[in-house]
Design a protein around this motif. Sequence first.
Motif, short mmCIF file in Angstrom:
data_model
loop_
_atom_site.label_atom_id
_atom_site.label_comp_id
_atom_site.label_asym_id
_atom_site.label_seq_id
_atom_site.Cartn_x
_atom_site.Cartn_y
_atom_site.Cartn_z
N ASP A 87 12.12 -4.41 -2.46
CA ASP A 87 11.57 -3.20 -1.86
C ASP A 87 11.71 -2.05 -2.85
O ASP A 87 12.70 -1.98 -3.59
CB ASP A 87 12.29 -2.85 -0.55
CG ASP A 87 11.43 -2.01 0.37
OD1 ASP A 87 11.16 -0.84 0.03
OD2 ASP A 87 11.03 -2.51 1.43
N VAL A 88 10.73 -1.16 -2.87
CA VAL A 88 10.79 0.00 -3.77
C VAL A 88 11.73 1.07 -3.24
O VAL A 88 12.08 2.00 -3.97
CB VAL A 88 9.39 0.61 -3.98
CG1 VAL A 88 8.43 -0.41 -4.59
CG2 VAL A 88 8.82 1.19 -2.69
N ASP A 89 12.14 0.96 -1.98
CA ASP A 89 13.04 1.94 -1.37
C ASP A 89 14.45 1.35 -1.32
O ASP A 89 14.72 0.39 -0.60
CB ASP A 89 12.55 2.27 0.05
CG ASP A 89 13.28 3.45 0.66
OD1 ASP A 89 14.52 3.51 0.53
OD2 ASP A 89 12.62 4.31 1.29
N THR A 126 3.86 -5.15 2.38
CA THR A 126 3.73 -3.91 1.61
C THR A 126 2.56 -3.08 2.13
O THR A 126 1.78 -3.55 2.95
CB THR A 126 3.46 -4.25 0.14
OG1 THR A 126 2.19 -4.93 0.08
CG2 THR A 126 4.54 -5.16 -0.43
N VAL A 226 13.63 6.18 -3.78
CA VAL A 226 12.27 5.64 -3.86
C VAL A 226 11.81 5.57 -5.32
O VAL A 226 11.80 6.59 -6.02
CB VAL A 226 11.28 6.49 -3.05
CG1 VAL A 226 9.86 5.98 -3.22
CG2 VAL A 226 11.66 6.50 -1.57
N TRP A 228 8.95 5.75 -7.19
CA TRP A 228 7.59 6.20 -6.90
C TRP A 228 6.56 5.46 -7.74
O TRP A 228 5.48 5.11 -7.26
CB TRP A 228 7.48 7.70 -7.12
CG TRP A 228 6.14 8.28 -6.83
CD1 TRP A 228 5.29 8.88 -7.70
CD2 TRP A 228 5.47 8.30 -5.56
NE1 TRP A 228 4.14 9.28 -7.08
CE2 TRP A 228 4.22 8.94 -5.74
CE3 TRP A 228 5.81 7.85 -4.29
CZ2 TRP A 228 3.32 9.12 -4.71
CZ3 TRP A 228 4.91 8.03 -3.25
CH2 TRP A 228 3.68 8.66 -3.46
N TRP A 231 6.02 2.21 -6.22
CA TRP A 231 5.29 2.33 -4.95
C TRP A 231 3.79 2.47 -5.23
O TRP A 231 2.97 1.85 -4.57
CB TRP A 231 5.78 3.55 -4.15
CG TRP A 231 5.17 3.60 -2.78
CD1 TRP A 231 5.67 3.05 -1.63
CD2 TRP A 231 3.92 4.20 -2.40
NE1 TRP A 231 4.82 3.26 -0.57
CE2 TRP A 231 3.74 3.96 -1.01
CE3 TRP A 231 2.94 4.91 -3.07
CZ2 TRP A 231 2.61 4.40 -0.31
CZ3 TRP A 231 1.81 5.34 -2.39
CH2 TRP A 231 1.66 5.10 -1.01
N HIS A 245 4.70 7.51 1.78
CA HIS A 245 5.71 6.50 2.11
C HIS A 245 6.56 7.05 3.25
O HIS A 245 6.98 8.20 3.20
CB HIS A 245 6.59 6.23 0.88
CG HIS A 245 7.80 5.40 1.15
ND1 HIS A 245 7.73 4.06 1.44
CD2 HIS A 245 9.12 5.73 1.19
CE1 HIS A 245 8.95 3.59 1.63
NE2 HIS A 245 9.81 4.59 1.48
#
Length: 456
Positions: A87-89, A126, A226, A228, A231, A245
């Motif tokens: 996950d990007v977070d 996603t 995050v 970015w 993302w 997001h």
Amino acid sequence: MKPTQSAHLNAASPMPVQSGTTRRRWMQMAGATLGVAAASQWQPATSNAAESTDPDRPLNLAIIGVANRGASNVAGVKSQNLTALCDVDENYLQAASKQFPKARLYRDYREMIREEGELDGVVISTPDHHHAPATIRAIESGLHVYCEKPLTHTVAEARAIRLAAKEAGVVTQMGTQIHAGSNYRRVVEMIQDGVIGNVTRVHVWVGKGWGATELPSPKGEAPSNVDWDLWLGPAPKIAYTPGLHPASWRRYRAYGAGTLGDMGCHYVDLPFWALGLHLPSSIVADGAPPSDDYCPTGLKVRYHFDATDHHDEIDLTWYDGDRSPKELEGISVPGSGVLFVGDKGMMIATYGSYTLLPKEKFADFKPAAPRIAESIGHHQEWIQAIRGQGTPLCQFDYSGPLTETVLLGTVAHQCGRELKFNASDMVCVGDDAATALLSKDYREGWSVDAAATAKA
């Protein structure tokens, strides 16, 4: 990572036109013998890996997107061995890791797919613009794929992903979970049994609205949790923009496809299944003036499907947001649903119920005994098929054309004119500008090369 596989697509063979009675009889037999969306000429891909998978060994799965919709998908497959989470977070990732402390953690799914050598499959939850880049990399690595709806962000991606999965022989499923519900099965049976006669018109509507009237403004630095740039992924590089997001990205064309993209695969799924639809021949849309940047606050799209073995000519009309109707065909309708119009009556269907109309005509109606088997669960269909047991009902052979159809509505709105779609060549006839919108450009390192050559 640069994909190495290109897709070469084959046209579906034209089918002879039959009478409505013969078509209904064919659909009844298809439903009785196959019991799924198999009222279709497209055969499921067979996974080579499934035959050698130990049915007693939990599958090694990777999760791409672990929160929100991803959290529901994690719950659907948590009986298996979740070996990698991505996950990007960072906040979402760390929260998920507490549930699966042995799982390896990644921020970039490209790295994860390269590094994880013992995976059986991946689950992708996603934003839409990452669906195809993640899916094609998984397929090219020989992995089975469960991907959320819509299957892809563009028509060309959907075509390419479908053919790539078939060529690779992997087991696939698009996340249209309502397809596993009992009510949809009963509706499909009755439509195919001709309870309301020959259906030539369908209305599909959703009251919600994922649209906008302007772009949000970039502001400040991205939160430290995050990544970015990851993302954004394949989308154009822009400064951090609050609100995209985790959810509002659906309102903007670089990342989503509005309400039609969000909900179309759930609701259009029902007539696709019941009537054996494939791809439309013409599409025309009405909504607010189109924007290259954001999706409309309401949309009306008319799809025309030419007659085939499965059905006569059919007009299917989609409505959402501020174009969503309160009355159709002279009757009041609920906030969201599907209205089938036949020559012997009508049916309104929602996720959980159906109503035959006129009510007085069907007051004493008794449905036939169910013939489409109950689902073992949308995620379980995929898991068991990987083990060589059964076929997922929303495999990409089915959900790819469904996604193409949905996304063609967004292209028609962007163009502001009726499109004549040649499905075999995947072009809008005589309209190069519209054809160009069937695909898109990618930032370096994120391309879906198979989509660049996609035809049918």
